[in-house]
Structures are given as structure tokens and as C-alpha cells.
Scaffold this motif. Structure first.
Motif, PDB file in Angstrom:
ATOM      1  N   ALA A  54       0.894  -1.027   0.194  1.00 34.53           N
ATOM      2  CA  ALA A  54      -0.266  -0.215  -0.273  1.00 34.53           C
ATOM      3  C   ALA A  54       0.903   1.389  -0.414  1.00 34.53           C
ATOM      4  O   ALA A  54       0.662   2.693  -0.487  1.00 34.53           O
ATOM      5  N   TYR A  55       2.273   0.979   0.390  1.00 36.80           N
ATOM      6  CA  TYR A  55       3.324   2.294   1.012  1.00 36.80           C
ATOM      7  C   TYR A  55       3.451   2.378  -0.773  1.00 36.80           C
ATOM      8  O   TYR A  55       3.507   3.915  -1.370  1.00 36.80           O
ATOM      9  N   LEU A  94       3.461   5.848  -5.622  1.00 41.95           N
ATOM     10  CA  LEU A  94       3.075   5.460  -7.463  1.00 41.95           C
ATOM     11  C   LEU A  94       1.978   6.814  -7.723  1.00 41.95           C
ATOM     12  O   LEU A  94       2.510   6.839  -8.775  1.00 41.95           O
ATOM     13  N   VAL A  95       1.140   6.377  -7.201  1.00 43.92           N
ATOM     14  CA  VAL A  95       0.374   7.236  -7.544  1.00 43.92           C
ATOM     15  C   VAL A  95       1.345   9.122  -7.103  1.00 43.92           C
ATOM     16  O   VAL A  95       0.143   9.684  -7.704  1.00 43.92           O
ATOM     17  N   ILE A  96       0.972   9.417  -6.214  1.00 49.11           N
ATOM     18  CA  ILE A  96       1.936  10.527  -6.144  1.00 49.11           C
ATOM     19  C   ILE A  96       2.746  10.713  -7.029  1.00 49.11           C
ATOM     20  O   ILE A  96       3.403  12.056  -7.470  1.00 49.11           O
ATOM     21  N   ALA A  97       3.742  10.117  -7.487  1.00 46.13           N
ATOM     22  CA  ALA A  97       4.826  10.222  -8.660  1.00 46.13           C
ATOM     23  C   ALA A  97       3.876  10.336  -9.814  1.00 46.13           C
ATOM     24  O   ALA A  97       4.631  11.658 -10.558  1.00 46.13           O
ATOM     25  N   LEU A 102      11.548  15.369  -4.129  1.00 47.55           N
ATOM     26  CA  LEU A 102      13.076  14.931  -4.510  1.00 47.55           C
ATOM     27  C   LEU A 102      12.560  13.994  -2.948  1.00 47.55           C
ATOM     28  O   LEU A 102      13.519  13.187  -2.328  1.00 47.55           O
ATOM     29  N   ALA A 103      11.953  15.142  -2.433  1.00 50.92           N
ATOM     30  CA  ALA A 103      11.319  14.182  -1.277  1.00 50.92           C
ATOM     31  C   ALA A 103      10.214  12.958  -1.448  1.00 50.92           C
ATOM     32  O   ALA A 103      10.020  12.414   0.076  1.00 50.92           O
ATOM     33  N   THR A 104       9.600  12.831  -2.102  1.00 53.89           N
ATOM     34  CA  THR A 104       8.905  11.629  -2.031  1.00 53.89           C
ATOM     35  C   THR A 104       9.903  10.881  -2.589  1.00 53.89           C
ATOM     36  O   THR A 104       9.550   9.644  -1.944  1.00 53.89           O
ATOM     37  N   TRP A 123      10.219   7.106  -0.856  1.00 53.29           N
ATOM     38  CA  TRP A 123      10.520   5.592  -1.928  1.00 53.29           C
ATOM     39  C   TRP A 123      11.790   4.729  -1.712  1.00 53.29           C
ATOM     40  O   TRP A 123      11.315   3.739  -1.242  1.00 53.29           O
ATOM     41  N   THR A 124      13.131   5.682  -1.666  1.00 52.33           N
ATOM     42  CA  THR A 124      14.467   4.988  -1.333  1.00 52.33           C
ATOM     43  C   THR A 124      15.513   5.219  -0.134  1.00 52.33           C
ATOM     44  O   THR A 124      15.688   4.323   0.347  1.00 52.33           O
ATOM     45  N   LEU A 125      14.583   5.663   1.131  1.00 54.66           N
ATOM     46  CA  LEU A 125      14.858   6.016   2.451  1.00 54.66           C
ATOM     47  C   LEU A 125      16.074   5.918   1.989  1.00 54.66           C
ATOM     48  O   LEU A 125      17.393   5.749   3.268  1.00 54.66           O
ATOM     49  N   ASP A 126      16.643   7.037   0.925  1.00 52.52           N
ATOM     50  CA  ASP A 126      18.228   7.357   1.119  1.00 52.52           C
ATOM     51  C   ASP A 126      18.086   9.015   0.907  1.00 52.52           C
ATOM     52  O   ASP A 126      17.453   9.977   0.788  1.00 52.52           O
TER      53      ASP A 126
END
Length: 91
Positions: free
Chosen positions: A5-6, A11-14, A52-54, A58-61
Motif C-alpha cells: 500500500a505504501y 506511485l500515485v503521488i509520482a 525529491l522528498a517523495t 520511496w528509497t529511504l536515501d
């Protein structure tokens, strides 16, 4: 939170960011005056920060946070510079 779900929410936000980039690019290209183009460029800078915040979510980087600061500073300085030295458009 459920990872599926996360990822689906991100993906919807992107997809929303991609469509807003396209619409704002149209505003920059077809803007009738320079203020519309300036507003479009300012919106692109804000959307770039949000994208960039998204990406960070997404990647936790978190190494991309420096790029977010650079985009914020460049967006602010360019907006102030254009607003300061703008000449009136021919009406």
C-alpha cells in the motif's frame, strides 16, 4: 504500514507529480507574459522539491536532501532576480 500500500501510494503521488510537471511546462511555454512564466518556473522548483522528498520516502536515501536545499536556494534566488529586474511586457 503495508509495504504494498505504501508503494502504491507513492506511485500515485509520482504520477500526480508527472502530470503536474507537464501542465506547468505548458504554462511556461504558452504563458502570455513573463509573470506567468516566472510563476511556472517557481512552481517547477517547488514541485522538484516535493518530488525529491517523495524519492526520499520511496528509497529511504537521505543523501538527496542536499539537492533539495540547492533547488530551494536556486528557485528563491532566480525568482527574486527576475522580479527585481523585470521590465513591463508590451500589452
Amino acid at each position: 504500514m503495508n509495504p504494498t500500500a505504501y508503494n502504491a501510494a507513492l506511485l500515485v503521488i509520482a504520477c500526480v507529480f508527472a502530470s503536474s510537471f507537464l501542465l506547468t511546462s505548458y504554462r511556461i511555454l504558452a504563458g502570455p507574459n513573463s509573470i506567468d512564466r516566472l510563476l511556472g518556473m517557481d512552481a517547477i522548483a517547488a514541485m522538484m522539491q516535493c518530488a525529491l522528498a517523495t524519492y526520499i520516502c520511496w528509497t529511504l536515501d537521505t543523501s538527496v536532501s542536499y539537492a533539495m536545499i540547492v533547488v530551494a536556494l536556486v528557485g528563491f534566488i532566480s525568482t527574486v532576480a527576475v522580479a527585481r529586474f523585470r521590465k513591463r511586457d508590451d500589452a
